[in-house]
Scaffold this motif. Structure first.
Motif, mmCIF file in Angstrom:
data_model
loop_
_atom_site.group_PDB
_atom_site.id
_atom_site.type_symbol
_atom_site.label_atom_id
_atom_site.label_comp_id
_atom_site.label_asym_id
_atom_site.label_seq_id
_atom_site.Cartn_x
_atom_site.Cartn_y
_atom_site.Cartn_z
ATOM 1 N N SER A 71 36.524 -7.004 -75.398
ATOM 2 C CA SER A 71 36.010 -6.547 -74.106
ATOM 3 C C SER A 71 35.561 -5.174 -73.845
ATOM 4 O O SER A 71 34.474 -5.251 -73.083
ATOM 5 C CB SER A 71 37.514 -6.712 -73.311
ATOM 6 O OG SER A 71 37.270 -6.961 -71.949
ATOM 7 N N VAL B 285 34.064 -11.536 -70.274
ATOM 8 C CA VAL B 285 35.368 -12.679 -70.207
ATOM 9 C C VAL B 285 34.917 -13.746 -71.293
ATOM 10 O O VAL B 285 35.700 -14.206 -72.287
ATOM 11 C CB VAL B 285 35.595 -13.337 -68.806
ATOM 12 C CG1 VAL B 285 36.444 -14.080 -69.029
ATOM 13 C CG2 VAL B 285 35.712 -12.189 -67.923
ATOM 14 N N THR B 286 33.669 -14.202 -71.058
ATOM 15 C CA THR B 286 33.074 -15.111 -72.239
ATOM 16 C C THR B 286 33.434 -14.891 -73.571
ATOM 17 O O THR B 286 33.929 -15.591 -74.490
ATOM 18 C CB THR B 286 31.792 -15.822 -71.919
ATOM 19 O OG1 THR B 286 31.846 -16.038 -70.560
ATOM 20 C CG2 THR B 286 31.540 -16.830 -72.827
ATOM 21 N N VAL C 125 30.901 -11.477 -66.129
ATOM 22 C CA VAL C 125 31.447 -12.669 -66.603
ATOM 23 C C VAL C 125 31.198 -12.840 -68.050
ATOM 24 O O VAL C 125 32.062 -13.728 -68.910
ATOM 25 C CB VAL C 125 31.116 -14.023 -65.838
ATOM 26 C CG1 VAL C 125 31.463 -13.910 -64.535
ATOM 27 C CG2 VAL C 125 29.425 -14.366 -65.867
ATOM 28 N N ARG D 95 35.276 -12.294 -74.953
ATOM 29 C CA ARG D 95 36.679 -12.387 -75.363
ATOM 30 C C ARG D 95 37.390 -13.483 -75.589
ATOM 31 O O ARG D 95 38.044 -13.494 -76.599
ATOM 32 C CB ARG D 95 37.322 -11.330 -74.674
ATOM 33 C CG ARG D 95 37.661 -11.456 -73.298
ATOM 34 C CD ARG D 95 38.464 -10.501 -72.826
ATOM 35 N NE ARG D 95 38.913 -10.951 -71.095
ATOM 36 C CZ ARG D 95 38.703 -10.125 -70.133
ATOM 37 N NH1 ARG D 95 38.162 -8.972 -70.288
ATOM 38 N NH2 ARG D 95 39.322 -10.398 -69.037
ATOM 39 N N GLU D 96 37.097 -14.543 -74.818
ATOM 40 C CA GLU D 96 37.564 -15.781 -75.054
ATOM 41 C C GLU D 96 37.182 -16.566 -76.202
ATOM 42 O O GLU D 96 38.026 -17.119 -77.058
ATOM 43 C CB GLU D 96 37.210 -16.831 -73.820
ATOM 44 C CG GLU D 96 38.173 -16.494 -72.664
ATOM 45 C CD GLU D 96 37.784 -17.057 -71.496
ATOM 46 O OE1 GLU D 96 36.750 -17.860 -71.284
ATOM 47 O OE2 GLU D 96 38.557 -16.858 -70.278
ATOM 48 N N SER E 126 36.650 -11.853 -63.714
ATOM 49 C CA SER E 126 35.744 -10.983 -63.960
ATOM 50 C C SER E 126 36.006 -9.585 -63.205
ATOM 51 O O SER E 126 36.793 -9.462 -62.341
ATOM 52 C CB SER E 126 34.579 -11.508 -63.424
ATOM 53 O OG SER E 126 34.437 -11.466 -62.152
ATOM 54 N N ASP E 127 35.179 -8.552 -63.907
ATOM 55 C CA ASP E 127 35.351 -7.181 -63.122
ATOM 56 C C ASP E 127 35.119 -7.381 -61.636
ATOM 57 O O ASP E 127 35.792 -6.598 -60.730
ATOM 58 C CB ASP E 127 34.464 -6.309 -63.698
ATOM 59 C CG ASP E 127 34.407 -6.091 -65.281
ATOM 60 O OD1 ASP E 127 35.332 -6.645 -65.735
ATOM 61 O OD2 ASP E 127 33.751 -5.253 -65.832
ATOM 62 N N GLY F 20 40.855 -14.567 -67.023
ATOM 63 C CA GLY F 20 39.519 -14.851 -66.969
ATOM 64 C C GLY F 20 38.932 -14.124 -65.977
ATOM 65 O O GLY F 20 37.830 -14.650 -65.368
ATOM 66 N N ARG G 213 31.630 -4.770 -72.447
ATOM 67 C CA ARG G 213 31.494 -3.963 -71.308
ATOM 68 C C ARG G 213 30.698 -2.853 -71.431
ATOM 69 O O ARG G 213 29.768 -2.617 -70.467
ATOM 70 C CB ARG G 213 32.859 -3.747 -70.653
ATOM 71 C CG ARG G 213 32.598 -2.930 -69.142
ATOM 72 C CD ARG G 213 33.756 -2.716 -68.511
ATOM 73 N NE ARG G 213 34.330 -3.867 -68.007
ATOM 74 C CZ ARG G 213 35.591 -4.503 -68.650
ATOM 75 N NH1 ARG G 213 35.955 -3.962 -69.654
ATOM 76 N NH2 ARG G 213 36.133 -5.522 -68.001
#
Ligand code: ATP
Ligand code: MG
Lengths: 123, 136
Positions: B47, B19-20, B16, B22-23, A21-22, A19, B51
């Motif tokens: 992802s 990430v959310t 962020v 793909r989760e 982040s970039d 998890g 992105r």
């Protein structure tokens, strides 16, 4: 939450949490190059075994970390790419050609230690 | 009793959110019965398209939903934005083509990871990527 960097002898170890982040990954890159400088580390180990996704950004950043630390005289080993993750990376077309990899921490330390012995004329 | 799955909307505005997205995609795909390997492929494809929204369009959204076609069931992922659009989709789908000094693997890679992939884009109006993968 930043990635903690541990020091183990001449090596630095960073464990990436899932998890990330970039931005946090870029921060890790910054921190690592600072730490390599400060602690005169000869090797960097990045543990990615907790990562369930390695996309183009993560791969690009790990490569960049490896290249930067090499210019600073330290080698980087990426540890613990999961089989599913490796398969997805291949489908994406991502390679880690220019980055050393190892299955686990032990192997990574052995790889770095071998390189170190060679450089110090004991290999 | 099976509960009907609803579409999952994930607004994409910052890193962020990638990430959310793909989760949430992995969660739904797991409930739909995908194998572990497929879960990773789906999460990675999400992802990449998420992105691209952050990097090239700034804002957009992902809609993740169960898909059904006859006996087959799967997952559908829609990524859409109202960003600058892509002038030459043919080029954008080539391995190694990037206007962002990156690897140029996100779109062609996502296509390889999913079973179905469709991209539409209009310069000045935005981009839509629709992908599906079926449970084997
Ligand atoms: N949502 C979008 N809006 C506008 N342009 C886009 C969008 N998605 C992709 N593009 C364009 O298509 C090109 C190719 O995208 P792709 O994801 O394959 O590679 P990349 O993002 O450049 O690199 P990588 O994904 O490997 O980091 C991009 O460089 C960009 O010019
Ligand atoms: Mg991309």
């Amino acid at each position: 939450m930043p990635v903690p960097i541990l020091k183990q002898g001449a090596f630095l170890i960073a464990c990436i949490q899932p998890g990330l982040s970039d931005h946090q990954l870029l921060m890790l890159e910054d921190h690592l190059s600072g730490e390599v400088e400060r602690s005169r580390a000869e090797g960097v180990i990045i543990d990615v075994s907790a990562l369930d996704v390695m996309d183009s950004f993560a791969t690009r950043t790990l490569r960049s970390i490896s290249q930067t630390t090499r210019l600073r005289g330290a080698r980087t080993v990426v540890v613990g790419i999961q089989p599913d993750v490796a398969f997805a990376m291949i489908q994406l077309g991502l390679t880690m050609d220019d980055v050393s990899t190892a299955l686990d921490l032990e192997e990574a330390i052995a790889t770095l230690a071998a390189g170190r012995a060679k450089r110090h004329g004991r290999g | 009793m099976a509960v009907a799955e609803e579409d999952i909307h994930v607004p994409i505005d910052r890193d962020v959110d990638v990430v959310t997205a793909r989760e949430k995609g992995r969660e739904l795909a797991s409930r739909l019965g995908f194998s572990r390997t497929d879960l990773t492929l789906i999460a990675t494809a999400i992802s990449e398209v998420a992105r691209n929204i952050v990097v090239y369009a700034g804002h957009g959204e992902l809609v993740i939903s169960p898909a059904q076609q006859g006996e087959r069931c799967g997952i559908a992922i829609l990524a859409r934005d109202q960003g600058p659009g892509i002038p030459d989709i043919g080029k954008a789908m080539l391995d190694g083509f990037s206007t962002g000094k990156s690897l140029g693997l996100g779109l062609p890679g996502a296509r390889r990871m999913m079973d179905e992939f469709e991209i539409n884009s209009t310069v000045g109006a935005g981009t839509t990527v629709a992908m599906r993968k079926w449970v084997r």
